[in-house]
Design a protein around this motif. Structure first.
Motif, short mmCIF file in Angstrom:
data_model
loop_
_atom_site.label_atom_id
_atom_site.label_comp_id
_atom_site.label_asym_id
_atom_site.label_seq_id
_atom_site.Cartn_x
_atom_site.Cartn_y
_atom_site.Cartn_z
N SER A 239 0.66 -1.45 -0.17
CA SER A 239 0.54 0.43 0.12
C SER A 239 0.67 1.44 -0.34
N HIS A 240 1.80 1.01 0.78
CA HIS A 240 2.70 2.25 0.70
C HIS A 240 3.42 2.92 -0.42
N THR A 241 2.98 2.26 -1.53
CA THR A 241 3.50 2.83 -3.12
C THR A 241 2.54 3.67 -3.89
N ARG A 242 1.03 3.59 -3.23
CA ARG A 242 0.80 4.68 -3.64
C ARG A 242 0.87 5.86 -2.33
N TRP A 243 0.85 7.80 -3.02
CA TRP A 243 1.09 8.75 -2.25
C TRP A 243 0.14 9.31 -2.66
N THR A 244 -0.11 10.61 -1.47
CA THR A 244 -0.89 11.71 -1.69
C THR A 244 0.22 13.44 -1.29
N ALA A 245 0.92 13.97 -2.21
CA ALA A 245 0.70 15.53 -2.19
C ALA A 245 0.78 16.79 -2.62
#
Length: 360
Positions: A239-245
């Protein structure tokens, strides 16, 4: 000629030099460099010069009115000085194996170059680039990729003062404290192995995570490399391969002041941003995705696989993956190793058509 001789060794299966070394720029652009080590010794970089003890195991090279100084005395040799010790040489608070050369960098400053056996260098790179807790087969795949990358860069830098830097622009090199028994084992188990394409070492790029599919060489690096072809990758299992900036207009001011809208105009076949339009009251500007990420910052835009929209005065990027996406995905390699793949199969998956050959 160097290419021919190097790959003739590979072709015939003859042993190359066991003590293959690389030259790593670990400090560049300094006006003063302090070195320390047990029984530290130093000599001028001239033929016939001998090592002499550095008083107290410590030495300082600095510039004074443009002149290179060694512990208060002018450096006689035009090329600089060289250090060695009984253990590690510590430079820029980094303990390293091998020797250190301190030279003028040609730009009015100093450069420190670590001359180190390739296999020792790889053990430290491996501990800097991939968590040592990753499965052994993933670590071995990383060892081969890092070795291949270093050999390719060394050939390309033939005749230059150094072959690679020590940062993410090349391979992260944390020095001896980045070594770990698990990284040492991975390097030893793959000693001398490199990936080749038509008898030349491939550009074995790698990255943290691709988000589910790797990128090709053209869109990631600007070069068409036949072995860097998009492949599916299981890193998306994490799941940590998805991100929000969430970014402000000021994050883009070097490209266009007062940005009020951002739109992806064109994507690569793997859905990464290829052309991006920024709009302000004063006008519009179209940039490549690669330029956007370079200017905004790699830590803010972790990859070019994103969707973007404006929310409450901010630009919200929803993305996947971390890095340029070309070559081996490190988290994908971990997942494949967990599924029982060995390092040879992992490498064959990410570098299509390449061959694994033993250089020495």
């Amino acid at each position: 000629m160097r290419f021919f001789l190097f790959f003739l060794v590979l072709l015939l299966g003859l042993p190359a030099r066991a003590a293959e070394t690389v030259r790593i720029a670990i400090v560049d652009g300094a006006t003063q460099i302090t070195l320390a080590g047990k029984d530290l010794e130093v000599r001028h970089l001239e033929v016939g010069e001998r090592y002499a003890p550095a008083p107290g195991g410590r030495s300082v090279v600095y510039l004074a009115k443009g002149e290179m100084m060694l512990d208060g005395a002018p450096v006689r040799a035009v090329d600089g000085v060289k250090y060695r010790s009984q253990g590690f040489v510590r430079v820029a608070d980094k303990p390293v194996r091998g020797e250190i050369e301190v030279r003028p960098n040609g730009k009015g400053k100093l450069i420190a170059i670590n001359v180190i056996p390739l296999e020792d260098y790889l053990a430290a790179v491996l501990g800097s680039e991939m968590p040592a807790s990753f499965p052994p087969q993933a670590l071995r795949a990383q060892a081969v990729a890092a070795r291949t990358y270093a050999v390719h860069k060394k050939i390309g830098a033939w005749g230059k003062p150094y072959h690679l830097g020590a940062t993410v622009l090349h391979q992260v090199y944390g020095g001896a404290r980045a070594e770990d028994p698990r990284t040492l084992e991975a390097v030893k188990a793959t000693e001398g192995e490199v990936l080749v394409w038509k008898m030349e070492p491939v550009e074995a790029y790698f990255h943290s995570s691709c988000g589910g599919r790797t990128e090709d060489g053209v869109h990631a690096l600007g070069r068409k490399l036949p072995y860097l072809t998009p492949v599916d990758c299981p890193c998306s299992d994490y799941s940590h391969t998805r991100w929000t900036a969430r970014l402000e207009a000021d994050d883009f001011k070097r490209l266009l002041a007062g940005v009020r809208d951002i739109e992806v105009q064109r994507r690569t076949p793997t859905r990464r941003a290829d052309r991006v339009q920024l709009e302000s009251k004063k006008g519009r500007r179209v940039v490549t995705g690669v330029e956007l990420r370079q200017v905004v910052g790699y830590s803010k835009l972790k990859s070019l696989w994103f969707e973007v929209e404006r929310k409450g005065g901010r630009f919200v990027f929803e993305g996947r993956g971390h890095g340029h996406g070309a070559g081996m995905c490190q988290w994908g390699a971990r997942r494949l190793a967990e599924k029982g793949w060995d390092y040879r199969r992992i490498l064959a998956h990410y570098y299509l058509g390449s061959e694994l050959r033993k250089m020495y």
